[in-house]
Motif scaffolding. Structure first.
Motif, PDB file in Angstrom:
ATOM      1  N   LYS A   2       9.140 -45.265   1.716  1.00 49.45           N
ATOM      2  CA  LYS A   2       8.145 -44.396   1.486  1.00 49.45           C
ATOM      3  C   LYS A   2       8.572 -42.865   2.096  1.00 49.45           C
ATOM      4  N   THR A   3       7.935 -41.908   1.415  1.00 51.58           N
ATOM      5  CA  THR A   3       8.302 -40.539   1.682  1.00 51.58           C
ATOM      6  C   THR A   3       7.924 -40.281   3.066  1.00 51.58           C
ATOM      7  N   LYS A 214       5.725 -35.619  -3.685  1.00 49.52           N
ATOM      8  CA  LYS A 214       4.237 -35.983  -3.644  1.00 49.52           C
ATOM      9  C   LYS A 214       3.970 -37.524  -3.770  1.00 49.52           C
ATOM     10  N   ALA A 215       5.056 -38.262  -4.070  1.00 50.80           N
ATOM     11  CA  ALA A 215       5.021 -39.796  -4.644  1.00 50.80           C
ATOM     12  C   ALA A 215       5.113 -40.333  -3.310  1.00 50.80           C
ATOM     13  N   GLU A 216       4.232 -41.356  -3.017  1.00 48.48           N
ATOM     14  CA  GLU A 216       4.247 -42.290  -1.799  1.00 48.48           C
ATOM     15  C   GLU A 216       5.542 -42.950  -1.781  1.00 48.48           C
ATOM     16  N   GLU A 217       6.029 -43.560  -2.759  1.00 44.61           N
ATOM     17  CA  GLU A 217       7.203 -44.385  -2.763  1.00 44.61           C
ATOM     18  C   GLU A 217       8.287 -43.259  -3.244  1.00 44.61           C
ATOM     19  N   TYR A 281      19.168 -40.861  -2.533  1.00 46.09           N
ATOM     20  CA  TYR A 281      18.455 -41.505  -1.252  1.00 46.09           C
ATOM     21  C   TYR A 281      19.042 -42.711  -0.852  1.00 46.09           C
ATOM     22  N   PRO A 282      18.765 -43.080   0.505  1.00 42.05           N
ATOM     23  CA  PRO A 282      19.350 -44.387   0.857  1.00 42.05           C
ATOM     24  C   PRO A 282      19.684 -45.663   0.234  1.00 42.05           C
ATOM     25  N   GLU A 300      10.474 -34.797   4.983  1.00 43.47           N
ATOM     26  CA  GLU A 300       9.981 -35.502   3.892  1.00 43.47           C
ATOM     27  C   GLU A 300      10.200 -34.780   2.462  1.00 43.47           C
ATOM     28  N   SER A 301      11.549 -34.159   2.591  1.00 40.87           N
ATOM     29  CA  SER A 301      12.361 -33.380   1.341  1.00 40.87           C
ATOM     30  C   SER A 301      13.288 -34.462   0.949  1.00 40.87           C
TER      31      SER A 301
END
Length: 363
Positions: A2-3, A214-217, A281-282, A300-301
């Motif tokens: 999640k962001t 803006k995406a939750e995931e 990303y991870p 959250e970037s």
């Protein structure tokens, strides 16, 4: 993921508003990407963490003074920010005030040296703008334009060159590759003299780098595109470094994204020019990069997600927690971080170095 997993709390007063007088006097947090151990140094100490045979990859893009402030025929103020060169003196732009700058509207800059005409309103609200001028457009921009500083910087920049790296060359970025702002010509000479090779790639930074996720995931985020170039000389240097056992040390997330976009599976490189939308990303497996010089990034970037892919989210969030506690300066004009596999502490340096191995708190 999640962001919100990449959120951290940052006091506003730690956002650097102006650059330091001396570029390489900024602080440098050295983070071991394997153990999470931290050392607090200064940027001029960077050569101690490099080795002969390493390759330092630098983004030589130069920021366009793309912020133009002028007036409409009514006398009202207007601002245009250049984004993408569409050719034939037409640019895709952001404009203010949007309600006043519809198709056919004009804006004049300076004493009439430059005039802009709105040709089209695009679906996302951007504008296609045609410019009229005499002479060379980049020279007109150098005279009339201002640096397009990030929205979190509220103070005017007194010396526009401080938002350029000392090795910037290829004009085209809408924002600076800020990790490189810490280098001085003298520091680069010192690094080169110790047997580290300097390699220049180009990625033109877009304003999408400042757009929030803006995406939750995070997997649902639509990454912005940026244009980059890896020259034959750069590709050869990187390939030689990987084959000889040296490390590829990227300066900035832009250099990282450039080499990772086009590296072969064994980390070697071929010349390339084109657009990249790579989103790191991870879980990402790095093909070419071994270590990274970077600044501290927004909560959250996508850039915080990138460094978390390299060092692990827990290590990164702990490092940022430590940076807040130690009053580091954040973002474009702030302090720097080196993410690497840490070498033994240089002899006699104990008084300049502090280690932190505090484990990240369990959730």
């Amino acid at each position: 993921m999640k962001t919100s997993d990449f959120y951290y709390d940052l006091p506003q007063e730690l956002i650097a508003q102006t650059p330091l007088q001396r570029r390489d006097a900024s602080r440098l947090m050295v983070l071991d990407k394997t153990t999470g151990a931290i050392r607090h140094r200064h940027f001029y100490d960077l050569p101690e963490y490099l080795r002969p045979g390493d390759c330092l990859v630098l983004n030589d893009s130069r920021v366009l003074p793309a912020r133009l402030i002028g007036h409409r025929p009514t006398g009202g103020a207007a601002e245009i920010l250049l984004l993408v060169d569409k050719g034939d003196n037409v640019w895709e732009c952001l404009v203010r005030p949007g309600k006043k700058l519809r198709t056919g509207a004009t804006v004049t800059f300076g004493d009439g040296q430059l005039t802009a005409e709105i040709q089209e309103v695009l679906p996302d609200g951007n504008r296609l703008v045609k410019f009229h001028y005499q002479g060379i457009f980049l020279e007109v921009l150098e005279e009339l334009g201002r640096m397009p500083l990030p929205p979190y910087i509220k103070e005017e920049l007194q010396d526009q060159e401080r938002y350029q790296t000392v090795y910037s060359k290829v004009v085209g970025s809408a924002a600076a590759p800020t990790a490189g702002l810490h280098f001085t010509p003298e520091l680069l000479e010192q690094i080169q003299a110790m047997g580290v090779r300097l390699c220049y790639v180009t990625l033109h930074v877009g304003l999408g780098t400042f757009r929030p996720v803006k995406a939750e995931e995070i997997e649902d985020h639509d990454m912005h595109s940026e244009y980059c170039v890896i020259s034959p000389e750069a590709a050869e240097l990187i390939t030689e470094t990987k084959r000889s056992g040296g490390r590829v040390v990227c300066v900035g997330t832009t250099s990282c994204r450039t080499v990772e976009s086009f590296a072969n599976e064994d980390g070697t490189m071929d010349p390339h020019a084109g657009w990249t939308k790579i989103f790191i990303y991870p879980g990402y497996r790095f093909k070419c990069l071994d270590a990274l010089v970077t600044n501290f990034h927004l909560p959250e970037s996508t850039l915080l997600m990138l460094v978390s892919a390299l060092a692990g989210r827990e290590h990164i969030l702990h490092a940022y927690e430590e940076a807040v506690r130690e009053r580091y300066r954040f973002f474009s004009f702030g302090d720097a971080m080196l993410i690497t596999t840490m070498m033994p502490e240089p002899e006699g340096e104990a008084d300049k170095t502090r280690l932190s191995k505090k484990p990240f708190p369990t959730e």
